[in-house]
Enzyme design. Structure first.
Site: not given
Ligand code: ATP
Ligand code: MG
Length: 558
Positions: A35, A260, A270
């Site tokens: 996003e 994650r 974020k």
């Molecule tokens: P927020 O912090 O707002 O929850 P987000 O980290 O989920 O946001 P996105 O932009 O939706 O942010 O993430 C894009 C992709 O990165 C998603 O498919 C998510 O699964 C992956 N992602 C985000 N954070 C992690 C993490 N800590 N480890 C592995 N994958 C991640």
């Protein structure tokens, strides 16, 4: 890729079996769907390496899709930054760049299709009312008073929603599934909300926006994603995605969830990163202390080190914390093999060689990297006066101290063996200079007939350039910031130490920002993005060894 370095994990095992079984015609299509509401961090790198890595391994493609369904938080600044970060990590999506907002019209048509099938309804309840009716994990929800609206009325109201006839929050479109479902995601989730808000790509075309849950699965379907890989918290949403896809009768991607990345001593949400930047706890998204990819790049972490890290931590199904030192070890391994060597003295003490001619300068020929001749050679100037590190001298040293002390010898890295004959002080008794003599037969080699253990780094006074050096430490003092309250209370007040006294070799004024050097005996450093030839600034990328673990254990003991 050799079989030794090919990562193996449960997702790759599934993809491999699907390819072998000829599923989807043997095709593999993955995607990375950020996003655009912030900069990417090391957690995203895990998802990027997984999705692009699988595409590479199985001759497939990986799409970059911006999941831009929330106009309030999204911005073009982030889109450019995300593209740059994915490229920097070494991946290429080719033609396959997409935006969820490109599917808004299709999603709208699908919403109408669900309304016509009696599977969606317009609800006038407020957000609070909807929440109250949703029930809990142990109690079922209750039906909204608007749940039995006729198909005609729903269609009419939804079109009027789109036409901008209602205020924000006045109505929502909900899926009509099951208010008693044990899975709360299936209790008539909201599909659309009214938001009179300008979208970074669509402008004012829309005043209703699909919820992420109504956009995500269908976006995957439209793009023909075969393996939709996401993090574990979306496992409970999978039945909802599958429900939408089944109702619409469109191509069904399969979703797989992995754990994650959680990294100690930092935050990755974020919202929190936004806050750290917005409240000026750090110096922008690219602050070298942040776990953002722009921050790590500015700090001098090579992309290869981050890929190595993602490979090392692997991909699993159970949530776990990774120690920050695992990341730092990957950086060290990478830089030890690739970083050119250079000399810098952080806290200089002047040395005068009394038996060396005042006007003589020798150019010492040394390798750029001691183990890699192919990286070439370079010349460093040596003269009568040079700086050494203040703590490489001790007036009254303990037994095991092998560096310089009165009457003792030490070897200069790549230079001569020198002996300290005299200590010079200022009026306050501070040591300001050492007077030494040298053994002329020891240039670049150990002395004959005696053992001199210590080797120190140095820079020629006449050729040294003053520089600022920033020493970074962990941004937080606790492994799980905010574990016991506000995460900001756990910020490390000593996460940045600025050394204003450093002296570097002249060649370093040409260093490219982000490209790390090993400063002999001190660690890995790279020129900061603010560096200039006349005012060089360096960031410490990582120390030579993991001294942090040790000091933590010691401070726990005491
Ligand atoms: P927020 O912090 O707002 O929850 P987000 O980290 O989920 O946001 P996105 O932009 O939706 O942010 O993430 C894009 C992709 O990165 C998603 O498919 C998510 O699964 C992956 N992602 C985000 N954070 C992690 C993490 N800590 N480890 C592995 N994958 C991640
Ligand atoms: Mg997200």
């Amino acid at each position: 890729m050799s079989s030794e370095t090919t990562p193996q994990d449960f997702i790759r095992a599934i993809v491999s079996a699907d390819v072998a079984a000829g599923k989807n015609g043997g095709k593999v299509v993955t995607r990375f769907p950020p996003e655009p509401n912030g900069y990417l961090h090391i957690g995203h790198a895990k998802a990027i390496c997984l999705n692009f890595g699988i595409a590479q391994q199985f001759n497939g493609t990986c799409h970059l899709r911006f999941d831009d369904t929330n106009p309030v938080k999204e911005d073009d600044e982030y889109i450019d930054a995300i593209r740059a970060d994915v490229r920097w990590l070494g991946f290429d999506w080719g033609e396959n760049e997409f935006f969820a907002s490109d599917y808004f019209e299709q999603l709208y048509q699908w919403a109408l299709q669900l309304i016509d099938a009696g599977k969606a309804y317009v609800d006038d309840s407020s957000g609070d009312e909807i929440r109250a009716m949703r029930g809990t994990l142990t109690e079922p929800g209750v039906d909204s008073p608007y749940r039995q609206r006729s198909i005609e009325e729903n269609r009419n109201l939804f079109i009027r929603m789109r036409n901008g006839e209602f205020a924000d929050g006045a109505k929502v479109l909900r899926a009509k599934i099951d208010m008693a479902s044990p899975n709360i995601n299936l209790r008539d989730p909201v599909m659309y909300r009214i938001l009179h808000s300008r979208h970074h790509r669509c402008g004012d075309k829309w005043c209703i926006y699909p919820m992420y849950d109504f956009a995500h699965g269908q976006s995957d379907s439209i793009e023909g994603i075969t393996h939709s890989i996401c993090t574990l918290e979306f496992a409970d949403h999978r039945p909802l995605y599958d429900w939408f896809i089944a109702q619409l009768g469109i191509f069904a991607p399969r979703q797989y969830e992995f754990a994650r990345l959680n990294l100690g001593y930092t935050v990755m949400s974020k919202r929190k990163l936004q806050q750290l930047v917005g409240e000026h706890h750090v110096d922008g998204w690219d602050d070298p202390r942040l776990p953002t990819l722009v921050g790590m790049r500015r700090r001098g972490y090579p992309a290869a080190a981050i890929r190595r890290f993602c490979e090392r931590i692997g991909v699993g199904k159970s949530a776990s914390w990774i120690d920050y030192s695992v990341l730092e070890d990957c950086v060290r391994e990478e830089l030890n093999a690739s970083a050119p060597r250079a000399m810098c003295v952080l806290n200089p003490l002047k040395v005068v060689l009394t038996d060396y001619p005042a006007d003589k300068v020798e150019m010492i020929d040394i390798p750029v990297h001691p183990q890699r001749e192919e990286m070439g050679r370079r010349q460093i100037p040596f003269g009568r006066e040079f700086f050494i590190e203040r703590d490489d001298f001790m007036e009254d040293p303990p037994k095991k101290y092998f560096r310089l002390a009165p009457g003792r010898e030490v070897r200069l890295r790549y230079g001569y063996t020198v002996k300290c004959d005299e200590v010079v002080r200022d009026a306050h008794g501070n040591i300001i200079e050492l007077r030494c003599s040298h053994d002329p037969d020891t240039l670049g080699k150990p002395p004959q007939g005696r053992k001199v253990k210590g080797i120190v780094h140095w820079v020629s006074c006449a050729h040294a350039v003053p520089a600022r050096v920033r020493l970074y430490d962990r941004l937080f003092v606790s492994e799980n910031p905010g574990g016991a309250g506000d995460y900001r209370d756990d910020l490390n007040p000593e996460s940045l130490q600025i050394i204003a006294t450093a002296m570097v070799e002249q060649a370093l004024t040409q260093a490219q920002p982000g490209v790390a050097y090993q400063f002999e005996r001190l660690g890995y450093f790279c020129a900061d993005s603010t560096t200039s030839a006349t005012a060089p600034v360096f960031n410490r990328t990582v120390t030579l060894r993991d001294s942090w673990q040790k000091t933590q254990q010691e401070s726990k003991k005491s």
